[in-house]
Design an enzyme around this catalytic site. Structure first.
Site, short mmCIF file in Angstrom:
data_model
loop_
_atom_site.label_atom_id
_atom_site.label_comp_id
_atom_site.label_asym_id
_atom_site.label_seq_id
_atom_site.Cartn_x
_atom_site.Cartn_y
_atom_site.Cartn_z
N GLY A 13 0.81 -1.22 0.00
CA GLY A 13 0.00 0.00 0.00
C GLY A 13 0.84 1.26 0.00
O GLY A 13 1.99 1.27 -0.45
N VAL A 89 0.27 -3.95 6.67
CA VAL A 89 -1.12 -4.07 6.21
C VAL A 89 -1.97 -2.96 6.81
O VAL A 89 -1.53 -2.24 7.71
CB VAL A 89 -1.70 -5.46 6.58
CG1 VAL A 89 -0.90 -6.57 5.93
CG2 VAL A 89 -1.72 -5.65 8.10
N ASN A 90 -3.17 -2.81 6.29
CA ASN A 90 -4.06 -1.75 6.78
C ASN A 90 -4.60 -2.07 8.17
O ASN A 90 -4.82 -3.24 8.51
CB ASN A 90 -5.21 -1.50 5.79
CG ASN A 90 -5.68 -2.77 5.09
OD1 ASN A 90 -4.93 -3.72 4.94
ND2 ASN A 90 -6.93 -2.79 4.70
N ALA A 222 1.22 8.75 19.43
CA ALA A 222 1.43 10.06 20.07
C ALA A 222 1.80 11.11 19.03
O ALA A 222 1.28 12.23 19.04
CB ALA A 222 2.53 9.94 21.12
N ALA A 223 2.70 10.75 18.09
CA ALA A 223 3.15 11.73 17.10
C ALA A 223 1.96 12.19 16.25
O ALA A 223 1.78 13.40 16.02
CB ALA A 223 4.24 11.12 16.22
N CYS A 276 -5.08 8.46 8.43
CA CYS A 276 -4.52 8.11 9.74
C CYS A 276 -4.85 9.00 10.93
O CYS A 276 -5.05 8.48 12.02
CB CYS A 276 -3.01 7.96 9.61
SG CYS A 276 -2.62 6.52 8.60
N ARG A 445 -8.23 26.90 2.28
CA ARG A 445 -6.82 26.52 2.43
C ARG A 445 -5.88 27.70 2.54
O ARG A 445 -4.67 27.51 2.46
CB ARG A 445 -6.40 25.68 1.22
CG ARG A 445 -7.02 24.31 1.21
CD ARG A 445 -6.48 23.48 2.35
NE ARG A 445 -6.90 22.09 2.24
CZ ARG A 445 -6.36 21.12 2.95
NH1 ARG A 445 -5.40 21.37 3.80
NH2 ARG A 445 -6.80 19.90 2.84
P1 NAD Z 1 -3.16 0.43 2.38
O1 NAD Z 1 -4.57 0.08 2.58
O2 NAD Z 1 -2.77 1.37 1.29
O3 NAD Z 1 -2.29 -0.91 2.14
C1 NAD Z 1 -2.41 -2.06 2.90
C2 NAD Z 1 -2.27 -3.27 1.97
O4 NAD Z 1 -2.19 -4.46 2.76
C3 NAD Z 1 -3.46 -3.47 1.03
O5 NAD Z 1 -3.02 -3.44 -0.32
C4 NAD Z 1 -4.02 -4.86 1.41
O6 NAD Z 1 -4.51 -5.60 0.31
C5 NAD Z 1 -2.81 -5.52 2.01
N1 NAD Z 1 -3.11 -6.64 2.92
C6 NAD Z 1 -4.01 -6.68 3.94
N2 NAD Z 1 -3.95 -7.88 4.56
C7 NAD Z 1 -2.99 -8.61 3.92
C8 NAD Z 1 -2.46 -9.92 4.11
N3 NAD Z 1 -2.89 -10.71 5.10
N4 NAD Z 1 -1.50 -10.35 3.25
C9 NAD Z 1 -1.04 -9.56 2.25
N5 NAD Z 1 -1.50 -8.31 2.04
C10 NAD Z 1 -2.46 -7.83 2.87
O7 NAD Z 1 -2.64 0.97 3.78
P2 NAD Z 1 -1.44 2.01 4.05
O8 NAD Z 1 -1.91 3.40 3.85
O9 NAD Z 1 -0.23 1.52 3.35
O10 NAD Z 1 -1.27 1.82 5.61
C11 NAD Z 1 -0.69 0.65 6.15
C12 NAD Z 1 -0.40 0.89 7.61
O11 NAD Z 1 0.58 1.94 7.74
C13 NAD Z 1 -1.59 1.34 8.44
O12 NAD Z 1 -1.49 0.78 9.72
C14 NAD Z 1 -1.42 2.85 8.52
O13 NAD Z 1 -1.99 3.37 9.70
C15 NAD Z 1 0.07 3.00 8.58
N6 NAD Z 1 0.60 4.27 8.06
C16 NAD Z 1 0.09 4.82 6.93
C17 NAD Z 1 0.64 6.00 6.43
C18 NAD Z 1 0.10 6.64 5.17
O14 NAD Z 1 0.55 7.72 4.84
N7 NAD Z 1 -0.81 6.04 4.45
C19 NAD Z 1 1.74 6.58 7.05
C20 NAD Z 1 2.25 5.97 8.20
C21 NAD Z 1 1.67 4.81 8.70
C1 UGA Z 2 0.38 12.21 8.59
C2 UGA Z 2 1.66 12.54 9.37
O1 UGA Z 2 2.14 13.83 8.97
C3 UGA Z 2 2.75 11.49 9.09
O2 UGA Z 2 3.89 11.76 9.90
C4 UGA Z 2 2.19 10.10 9.44
O3 UGA Z 2 3.16 9.11 9.13
C5 UGA Z 2 0.93 9.85 8.62
O4 UGA Z 2 -0.05 10.89 8.92
C6 UGA Z 2 0.25 8.56 8.97
O5 UGA Z 2 0.48 7.99 10.01
O6 UGA Z 2 -0.54 8.17 8.12
P1 UGA Z 2 -0.45 12.53 6.09
O7 UGA Z 2 -1.78 12.25 6.67
O8 UGA Z 2 -0.02 11.77 4.90
O9 UGA Z 2 0.69 12.30 7.21
O10 UGA Z 2 -0.33 14.08 5.70
P2 UGA Z 2 -0.16 15.42 6.57
O11 UGA Z 2 0.76 16.31 5.85
O12 UGA Z 2 0.12 15.15 7.98
O13 UGA Z 2 -1.60 16.08 6.45
C7 UGA Z 2 -2.74 15.52 7.08
C8 UGA Z 2 -3.92 16.46 6.93
O14 UGA Z 2 -3.73 17.63 7.73
C9 UGA Z 2 -4.14 16.94 5.50
O15 UGA Z 2 -5.51 16.99 5.23
C10 UGA Z 2 -3.54 18.34 5.51
O16 UGA Z 2 -4.07 19.18 4.53
C11 UGA Z 2 -3.90 18.79 6.92
N1 UGA Z 2 -3.03 19.86 7.45
C12 UGA Z 2 -1.71 19.64 7.62
C13 UGA Z 2 -3.59 21.06 7.82
O17 UGA Z 2 -4.81 21.28 7.69
N2 UGA Z 2 -2.78 22.04 8.33
C14 UGA Z 2 -1.44 21.85 8.50
O18 UGA Z 2 -0.76 22.79 8.99
C15 UGA Z 2 -0.90 20.62 8.13
#
Ligand code: NAD
Ligand code: UGA
Length: 467
Positions: A13, A89-90, A222-223, A276, A445
């Site tokens: 993902g 994974v998600n 926390a972050a 997230c 915005r």
């Molecule tokens: P996503 O939904 O884009 O991707 C997850 C993938 O895992 C999917 O393609 C799904 O098909 C696959 N999957 C699920 N179960 C599986 C299994 N048993 N075997 C193989 N594949 C499997 O999710 P994402 O945005 O990549 O987020 C993944 C994790 O990372 C979440 O916990 C999220 O909170 C965290 N995270 C996301 C972001 C972000 O910016 N999206 C940033 C930091 C942390």
């Molecule tokens: C956020 C965190 O910034 C990452 O560190 C973290 O890894 C990730 O979540 C996660 O765990 O998924 P992301 O959601 O991709 O990243 O993007 P951000 O830049 O944090 O923006 C999040 C939302 O807040 C957006 O809708 C953005 O437009 C909004 N935002 C951001 C504001 O409204 N004001 C700001 O000053 C900053």
């Protein structure tokens, strides 16, 4: 010393794909294979059009794919040959059952962990990359240990991901920090060192932080909670600005110059989106309740409540400014992604806003440079309900440019801060000429120069300003 030579990433993902592509890009002697149960996603990763849009990602994937970077649906074989496995994974918010609407759904984590336990034939370092509630590693460990033998030993690490979408590659190439939590045992510390050695191929050693497992898991929640809290704080202040004549940009700038506060993440907006922030805060709220800490739970819950309020407040401002009715009026929505430079729409403020416009029986024209029409329909329709799709189709028009969306519109609403909507990039004179008059513009915005647009003739309303 354990040396990592073969990595498997479960989950292709937004996190698994870019994170492991960068590892392959920076560590040519490590074979990296990213697996997923979704064959279409893997096919897209193997094609010329990758399944996610992220600046800089294509170059990295195209350079390493087929050399030391692979995408596959063969989960079992890839687990078997790996010595380190990222579980990426998600972990969405649970929709039903105990903790529905708040707790993280750990079914995907558990099924991936069970798969590892079932098919592994050699020792593995299993790394939690997904964002999970504090102490999830304990459950993963119990599942893995129940299946370990003298020959097959599992170590578990927590290595949460801090990348933000839109800047993922930059964040991964030059992270503020990499966090690796481990059990404080001899084996745990050895596994931790092995992963540290992967990252120090390109990340300075002082930025690779090692902690115990639970600190690492909690730090991720926390972050995100602290970041989202800053946005809700500035958005709460934006309401006070509008009521008093203070200017939220000026307030944020002046506060941000205090080195204890810092300037980042103080941009008022129509509300934060993304997959997230809300999910992880609700996760923290649920955890606090479980730990019998209701005051702590209420404190964090307020960050989400404020975000919902901000979205609704913006809709109310639009309706009241348009003489208390938007029925049959054309509203042009610029941007559908939750932020610029991504095609991701998860929890985007645009969804809430447009659903409200539809409920008010407005006609909504939407333009986003990176979001597909099908994605927009999926986000606006109730899954499985045919009638909502028909109704939505009647009321929305998906456009291929901002000019098309704004043609004959009563109001333009800026929802995503794409650079191409800035007043030095878009021809606002042309937009104004083709709109119904009075021509309203709502900037959710703080993107455009309101004075400049007022000179053209627009009636401009900017979040956090009352001019
Ligand atoms: P996503 O939904 O884009 O991707 C997850 C993938 O895992 C999917 O393609 C799904 O098909 C696959 N999957 C699920 N179960 C599986 C299994 N048993 N075997 C193989 N594949 C499997 O999710 P994402 O945005 O990549 O987020 C993944 C994790 O990372 C979440 O916990 C999220 O909170 C965290 N995270 C996301 C972001 C972000 O910016 N999206 C940033 C930091 C942390
Ligand atoms: C956020 C965190 O910034 C990452 O560190 C973290 O890894 C990730 O979540 C996660 O765990 O998924 P992301 O959601 O991709 O990243 O993007 P951000 O830049 O944090 O923006 C999040 C939302 O807040 C957006 O809708 C953005 O437009 C909004 N935002 C951001 C504001 O409204 N004001 C700001 O000053 C900053």
């Amino acid at each position: 010393m354990v040396v990592v030579k073969n990595i498997c990433c479960i989950g292709a993902g937004y996190v698994g794909g870019p994170t492991c592509a960068v590892i392959a890009y920076k560590c040519h002697d490590i074979k990296v294979t990213i697996v997923d149960i979704n064959p279409e996603r893997i096919a897209a990763w193997n094609s010329s059009k990758l399944p996610i849009y992220e600046p800089g990602l294509d170059e990295i994937v195209f350079e390493r794919r087929g050399k030391n970077l692979f995408f596959s649906t063969d989960v079992d074989a890839t687990i078997q040959e790996a010595d380190l496995i990222f579980v990426s994974v998600n972990t969405p918010t649970k929709k039903t059952g105990l903790g529905a609407g708040m707790a993280a759904d750990l079914a995907y984590i558990e099924s991936a962990t069970r798969r590892i336990a079932e098919v592994a034939t050699s020792p593995k370092i299993v790394v939690e990359k997904s964002t999970v509630p504090c102490r999830t590693a304990q459950s993963m460990r119990t599942i893995l240990e129940a299946n370990s033998t003298n020959e097959i030993h599992f170590d578990i690490l927590s290595n949460p991901e801090f990348l933000a979408e839109g800047t993922a590659i930059k964040d991964l190439l030059s992270p503020d920090r990499v966090l690796i939590g481990a059990l404080q045992t001899k084996e745990g510390l050895a596994a931790q060192e092995a992963l540290v050695n992967v990252y120090t191929n390109w990340v300075p050693k002082e930025r690779v932080i090692t902690t115990n497992l639970w600190s690492s898991e909690l730090t991720k929640l926390a972050a995100n909670a602290l970041l989202a809290q800053r946005i809700s704080s500035i958005n709460a202040l934006s309401a006070i600005c509008e009521a008093t004549g203070a200017d939220v940009d000026e307030v944020a700038y002046a506060c941000g110059l205090d080195s204890r506060l810092g300037p980042k993440f103080l941009k008022a907006s129509v509300g934060f989106g993304g997959s997230c922030f809300q999910k992880d805060i609700l996760n923290l709220v649920y955890l606090s309740h479980q730990l019998n800490l209701p005051e702590v739970a209420d404190y964090w819950k307020q960050v989400v409540t404020m975000n919902e309020y901000q979205k609704k407040r913006f809709v109310r401002t639009i309706i009241s400014t348009l003489f208390n009715t938007i029925t049959n009026k054309k509203i042009a929505v610029l941007g559908f992604a939750f932020k610029k430079d991504t095609g991701d729409t998860r929890e985007s403020a645009a969804i809430t806003l447009i659903k409200d416009f539809i409920d008010e029986r407005a006609q909504v024209a939407i333009y986003d440079p990176k979001v597909s029409s099908e994605q927009i329909f999926m986000d606006l329709c109730e899954p499985g309900v045919v009638d909502t799709r028909k109704q939505v189709e009647k009321q929305i028009q998906i456009c291929s440019s901002a000019y098309e969306a704004a043609k004959d519109a009563d109001a333009v609403v800026i929802v995503t801060e794409w650079d191409e909507f800035r007043d030095d990039q878009l021809d606002y004179e042309r937009i104004y000429k083709n709109m119904h008059k009075p021509a309203f513009l709502f900037d959710g915005r703080l993107l455009v120069d309101a004075a400049k647009l007022r000179k053209i003739g627009f009636k401009v309303n900017v979040i956090g300003k009352n001019e």
